[in-house]
Design an enzyme around this catalytic site. Sequence first.
Site, short mmCIF file in Angstrom:
data_model
loop_
_atom_site.label_atom_id
_atom_site.label_comp_id
_atom_site.label_asym_id
_atom_site.label_seq_id
_atom_site.Cartn_x
_atom_site.Cartn_y
_atom_site.Cartn_z
N HIS A 97 -9.88 0.26 5.02
CA HIS A 97 -8.19 0.72 5.59
C HIS A 97 -8.46 1.69 6.79
O HIS A 97 -9.34 2.46 6.83
CB HIS A 97 -7.32 1.51 4.56
CG HIS A 97 -5.77 1.42 5.55
ND1 HIS A 97 -5.18 2.38 6.17
CD2 HIS A 97 -5.00 1.09 5.02
CE1 HIS A 97 -4.56 2.38 6.20
NE2 HIS A 97 -3.64 1.22 5.81
N SER A 143 3.49 -1.99 10.24
CA SER A 143 4.72 -2.27 10.38
C SER A 143 5.36 -3.05 10.57
O SER A 143 6.49 -4.36 10.57
CB SER A 143 5.24 -1.93 12.02
OG SER A 143 4.78 -0.18 11.87
N GLU A 181 -5.15 -5.61 10.55
CA GLU A 181 -4.39 -4.41 10.44
C GLU A 181 -4.87 -3.80 12.06
O GLU A 181 -5.35 -3.19 12.14
CB GLU A 181 -4.43 -3.31 9.56
CG GLU A 181 -4.22 -3.76 8.71
CD GLU A 181 -3.76 -2.57 7.44
OE1 GLU A 181 -2.44 -2.80 6.91
OE2 GLU A 181 -4.29 -1.69 7.00
N GLU A 186 -7.41 4.42 8.05
CA GLU A 186 -6.61 5.47 7.69
C GLU A 186 -8.31 6.15 7.05
O GLU A 186 -9.19 7.28 7.30
CB GLU A 186 -6.00 6.05 6.83
CG GLU A 186 -4.53 5.98 7.80
CD GLU A 186 -2.96 5.39 6.95
OE1 GLU A 186 -3.48 5.90 5.58
OE2 GLU A 186 -3.13 4.46 7.88
N ASN A 241 0.42 -1.21 -0.16
CA ASN A 241 -0.18 -0.07 -0.01
C ASN A 241 0.45 0.96 0.05
O ASN A 241 1.02 1.23 0.75
CB ASN A 241 -0.36 0.31 1.87
CG ASN A 241 -1.95 1.48 1.27
OD1 ASN A 241 -1.43 2.15 0.36
ND2 ASN A 241 -2.22 1.22 2.50
N LYS A 243 -0.17 4.23 -0.27
CA LYS A 243 -0.70 5.29 0.35
C LYS A 243 -0.40 7.20 -0.45
O LYS A 243 -0.29 6.01 -1.59
CB LYS A 243 -0.25 5.65 2.02
CG LYS A 243 0.23 4.57 2.79
CD LYS A 243 0.01 4.69 3.92
CE LYS A 243 0.01 3.28 4.85
NZ LYS A 243 -0.08 3.79 6.56
N GLY A 265 1.76 2.06 10.97
CA GLY A 265 2.97 2.76 10.89
C GLY A 265 3.74 3.93 11.31
O GLY A 265 4.10 4.65 12.21
C1 PEP Z 1 -0.67 0.03 5.68
O1 PEP Z 1 -1.06 1.77 5.14
O2 PEP Z 1 -1.82 -0.33 6.05
C2 PEP Z 1 0.33 -0.47 7.19
C3 PEP Z 1 -0.26 -1.67 7.29
O3 PEP Z 1 1.10 0.46 7.29
P1 PEP Z 1 2.74 0.19 7.64
O4 PEP Z 1 3.15 -0.91 7.25
O5 PEP Z 1 3.85 0.92 7.18
O6 PEP Z 1 2.65 -0.16 9.40
#
Ligand code: PEP
Length: 251
Positions: free
Chosen positions: A95, A212, A167, A97, A9, A11, A173
């Site tokens: 997601h 992460s 997630e 976000e 992703n 973003k 992040g």
């Molecule tokens: C994501 O944006 O779905 C994500 C898992 O980000 P990160 O790997 O940076 O934590």
Amino acid sequence: MRRPMVAGNWKMHGTRASADALAQGVRQLAIPDSVEVAVLPPFLHVERVLEVLADSPIAVGAQNCAKEPWQGALTGEVSAAQLADAGCKLVLIGHSERRQLFGESDELLSRKFIAAQSHGLVPILCVGETLEQRQAGRTLEVVSEQLGSIIHELGIGAFFNAVIAYEPVWAIGTGLTATPAQAQAVHAAIRAQLAGESAEVAQGMRILYGGSVKATNAAELFGMADIDGGLIGGASLNADEFGAICRAAGC
Ligand code: PEP
């Protein structure tokens, strides 16, 4: 046997030049055939990334789609029909976000989910709890509600052609990762919930972990029984790191 999947992703990162360079880097990665790989660039870069990855096994998808499947007076939105027409194969739905910063509700997400499927896109439904919810011991309840509401709206049949990504919001992040055991516990609960509706869906469902994930922790996470790959944010912006994560899913 479920085929592992790793999706990157990107973003809202990158310029035309950096997206191009990243796609070129991803194209050159040595990735085992056993792993399905996808990248999800910003809308603006989707077409160029599709060009770079043409004739490669790596799929391209989007990070969001409109609730209206076709077209309409929805300024600023992009429909599933438009994504499919461009050549996208998958789309993220819900997601964290989008849920948190854009107030996307489960009801709205069920419309996006079905809009995606109606154009042949595979929805990757994201679920996960906040730190506050985890600390209150509500993780399984929250995740089960997020998943349950889509099942309730669309029926379990809609999950034959979908992917789920667990997630934890507190791990996205932040550099904090769920331990393999923490992640596995939620993945197993998701699969058990699906099994309550359809054993076939539960058995075939790819449940990705996101939060992460890096080259250094991927193998341990992906080694858990109910973790079928990863949804990768920050680490997917570096082709070599992303490649190492993809390879970890093939072990
Ligand atoms: C994501 O944006 O779905 C994500 C898992 O980000 P990160 O790997 O940076 O934590």
